[in-house]
Design a protein around this motif. Structure first.
Motif, PDB file in Angstrom:
ATOM      1  N   LEU A  87      36.161  91.971  62.421  1.00 10.69           N
ATOM      2  CA  LEU A  87      34.840  91.905  61.806  1.00 10.69           C
ATOM      3  C   LEU A  87      34.916  91.460  60.345  1.00 10.69           C
ATOM      4  O   LEU A  87      34.083  90.668  59.880  1.00 10.69           O
ATOM      5  CB  LEU A  87      34.150  93.267  61.905  1.00 10.69           C
ATOM      6  CG  LEU A  87      32.760  93.368  61.262  1.00 10.69           C
ATOM      7  CD1 LEU A  87      31.796  92.361  61.884  1.00 10.69           C
ATOM      8  CD2 LEU A  87      32.216  94.791  61.390  1.00 10.69           C
ATOM      9  N   ASP A 113      29.486  92.944  69.061  1.00 13.66           N
ATOM     10  CA  ASP A 113      30.718  92.782  69.829  1.00 13.66           C
ATOM     11  C   ASP A 113      30.480  93.184  71.282  1.00 13.66           C
ATOM     12  O   ASP A 113      31.381  93.648  71.979  1.00 13.66           O
ATOM     13  CB  ASP A 113      31.869  93.602  69.225  1.00 13.66           C
ATOM     14  CG  ASP A 113      31.600  95.109  69.243  1.00 13.66           C
ATOM     15  OD1 ASP A 113      30.485  95.518  69.633  1.00 13.66           O
ATOM     16  OD2 ASP A 113      32.507  95.874  68.867  1.00 13.66           O
ATOM     17  N   ALA A 118      34.962  92.285  73.747  1.00 12.20           N
ATOM     18  CA  ALA A 118      34.613  92.957  72.495  1.00 12.20           C
ATOM     19  C   ALA A 118      34.994  92.115  71.282  1.00 12.20           C
ATOM     20  O   ALA A 118      35.492  92.626  70.277  1.00 12.20           O
ATOM     21  CB  ALA A 118      35.266  94.345  72.428  1.00 12.20           C
ATOM     22  N   PRO A 120      33.928  90.167  68.083  1.00 14.47           N
ATOM     23  CA  PRO A 120      32.747  90.127  67.216  1.00 14.47           C
ATOM     24  C   PRO A 120      32.215  88.703  67.064  1.00 14.47           C
ATOM     25  O   PRO A 120      32.981  87.738  66.984  1.00 14.47           O
ATOM     26  CB  PRO A 120      33.263  90.678  65.880  1.00 14.47           C
ATOM     27  CG  PRO A 120      34.731  90.455  65.918  1.00 14.47           C
ATOM     28  CD  PRO A 120      35.146  90.569  67.348  1.00 14.47           C
TER      29      PRO A 120
END
Length: 412
Positions: A87, A113, A118, A120
């Motif tokens: 991130l 996400d 997952a 981002p």
């Protein structure tokens, strides 16, 4: 390589804010030229109403040159799975890019996400009004935005596309993709096509196109290809670039690489597509895929695929969204910005077919949900102009939805 996709908005930003903020799925926020309010639970609200209020002060909600105003632009920056970006790095890249191109506009960046891996990704919403001049935002060369993003990715040692028209560069597993064409036809296939003969490469591409339209991850893609008589495998790990291999199940020697069919059928392009947010509910996608696998009827599968392609390319989000588009095209008597009026009936019929399919299989909601909270985090009218501005647009234009660039391209 990071991908950037643009969705043009023609209404207020309230629906987009609800979508991006719902269920607390946002994992981070960044803002440019916005003073947003933070809730007690840490979530941030208010940027949509602030954008709507500022835009209306300059009359930039009104049609422009006889066309509906583009009230905001919604960019989605999707990193490459292979880059394993976190991130923090995504925020730095996204803000640098947004600040460079939209530093004089109101910008809200919301990070999610909520995808299979997952990974981002950033949603960058840009208001259409310059904070210094009050003039509308114009993007004369949209491709420059993507080229600049690739350059920024390269500087940060991430995968990136090159600026050349027919290839793109990859840092991981080095090398260049074979083509950037949606359908890449070699000399032999073009010759067979001219002579009206059978091309097994074209046959594989058509079946892959059907599976691609009806799938949302690699597992469903492989399963649907199997139903359609195609075996999917990977090329050698020692190859210049990892890619899928497609082969006819009854003729295993007839095998072709994904990127030789066209860039949408390559491994990298498909992985990015599966990471992109979809307007369809996951359970509906699974239901459609299971139905497609059960029927094993090639003609019906192709009908389903054509409808799904239309819905995806036009970015319809509800039945009301499709109805609004159909009504607009019928009223105009032609497809917006089309140079060939003769093509309009055929394109309109494709959208109508997609509408019947979406209704029959209930893959889209009848309409987008009404707002359940306002600027202060609760339902009901708000005492200030901000709340009134957001709410009135939502109710008076309930059938107007974000009609992005790809929908206009499709219409053309």
């Amino acid at each position: 390589m990071p991908l950037v996709k643009c969705i043009n908005g023609h209404t207020g930003c309230a629906a987009t804010e609800r979508y991006l903020e719902r269920d607390g799925r946002a994992i981070g926020h960044d803002f440019i030229n916005l003073a947003c309010i933070e809730r007690e639970d840490g979530s941030v609200i208010g940027w949509a109403a602030e954008m709507d209020e500022f835009r209306s002060l300059y009359g930039n909600d009104e049609p422009y040159r006889g066309k509906p105003a583009i009230t905001y632009r919604h960019y989605i920056v999707s990193p490459d799975l292979a880059d394993k970006i976190d991130l923090e790095r995504l925020r730095e890249l996204s803000i640098a890019w947004a600040q460079k191109h939209f530093g004089e506009y109101q910008v809200a960046v919301v990070y999610h996400d909520d995808n299979e891996h997952a990974i981002p990704h950033a949603h960058i919403v840009v208001n259409n009004t310059n904070i210094e001049t009050g003039k509308r935002l114009h993007v004369p060369q949209p491709k420059e935005l993507n080229r600049d993003l690739q350059q920024m990715a390269r500087e940060r040692e991430l995968g990136y596309f090159t600026d050349r028209p027919s290839v793109f560069n990859r840092r991981a597993k080095g090398g260049e993709a074979r083509t950037s064409q949606r359908e890449h036809k070699g000399k032999a296939e073009r010759r067979i096509e001219r002579e009206g003969g059978y091309s097994w490469v074209a046959d594989i591409r058509e079946r892959a196109r059907t599976a691609r339209a009806l799938s949302n991850d690699e597992a469903s893609y492989r399963e649907l290809l199997g139903v359609l008589g195609i075996e999917l495998s990977l090329n050698s790990p020692n190859a210049r670039r990892r890619d899928y291999l497609y082969a006819l199940a009854n003729h295993p020697s007839r095998k072709v690489g994904g990127e030789k069919l066209g860039w949408p059928y390559g491994k990298g392009a498909l992985e990015h597509e599966w990471l992109t947010l979809s307007p369809f509910r996951e359970e509906k996608l699974r239901e459609i895929a299971e139905h497609a696998i059960l029927i094993k009827d090639l003609d019906e599968l192709r009908e389903m695929a054509r409808a799904m392609e239309t819905i995806k390319e036009c970015h319809f989000t509800s039945i009301a969204d499709i109805d609004w588009t159909i009504g607009r095209l019928e009223k105009q008597g032609r497809v917006a910005d089309s140079q060939s009026v003769d093509d309009a009936p055929e394109k309109l019929e494709k959208i109508r077919h997609a509408r019947r399919f979406a209704a029959d299989y209930s893959i889209l909601p009848a309409k987008e949900p009404k707002p359940v909270w306002n600027l202060w985090g609760h339902s009901g009218p708000s005492p200030t102009r901000w709340g009134d501005s957001s709410g009135s647009r939502s109710s008076s234009r309930s059938q107007e939805r974000s009609v992005d660039r790809s929908r206009d391209d499709y219409a053309r």
